[in-house]
Design a protein around this motif. Sequence first.
Motif, short mmCIF file in Angstrom:
data_model
loop_
_atom_site.label_atom_id
_atom_site.label_comp_id
_atom_site.label_asym_id
_atom_site.label_seq_id
_atom_site.Cartn_x
_atom_site.Cartn_y
_atom_site.Cartn_z
N SER A 113 0.81 -1.22 0.00
CA SER A 113 0.00 0.00 0.00
C SER A 113 0.85 1.27 0.00
O SER A 113 0.33 2.35 -0.25
CB SER A 113 -0.89 0.03 1.24
N GLY A 114 2.14 1.14 0.33
CA GLY A 114 3.01 2.30 0.48
C GLY A 114 3.21 2.69 1.93
O GLY A 114 4.07 3.51 2.24
N ALA A 115 2.43 2.10 2.84
CA ALA A 115 2.59 2.38 4.27
C ALA A 115 3.94 1.83 4.74
O ALA A 115 4.41 0.81 4.24
CB ALA A 115 1.46 1.74 5.07
N THR A 116 4.56 2.52 5.69
CA THR A 116 5.83 2.09 6.27
C THR A 116 5.59 1.65 7.71
O THR A 116 4.91 2.33 8.47
CB THR A 116 6.86 3.22 6.22
N TYR A 117 6.17 0.51 8.07
CA TYR A 117 6.03 -0.05 9.40
C TYR A 117 7.41 -0.17 10.03
O TYR A 117 8.32 -0.75 9.43
CB TYR A 117 5.38 -1.44 9.32
N SER A 118 7.58 0.39 11.22
CA SER A 118 8.86 0.38 11.91
C SER A 118 8.94 -0.78 12.90
O SER A 118 8.09 -0.89 13.79
CB SER A 118 9.07 1.71 12.63
#
Length: 124
Positions: free
Chosen positions: A13-18
């Motif tokens: 989706s383009g979301a970034t998860y840290s």
Amino acid sequence: MSNPQKVNWKGRSGATYSYSAFPIGPNFKSFAGNYIFAKHVSSGIHPIYIGQSEDVPDRLRNHEKKVCASHNGATHIHVKQTPGGEAQRLAEETDLRANYSTPCIDNKERDSERCVPWGGKEDL
């Protein structure tokens, strides 16, 4: 387990998860969240298996993909406490699985040879 390496994983989706990265083997207190078995090599960080659980430490102790992850060179476990319940954890897991090819998950719709390059990590 102080000052873990921080690694950002991008979903389809383009979301970034840290995530916080630890060498395989640490004991964690119980928490709900997402996790990634990963292989750290000179070319980058490669996901081996992506999952979620209501109790991540318990899931990791008894994981059916632990042998697969080990045989595929997993060196680290990346963990992230994920608020919002099971629906949120599953959405993140699905988003990440859609963006990375992992040897311990059979899904032909993902792109192959995707990884987090060394430049994509951030140290604390």
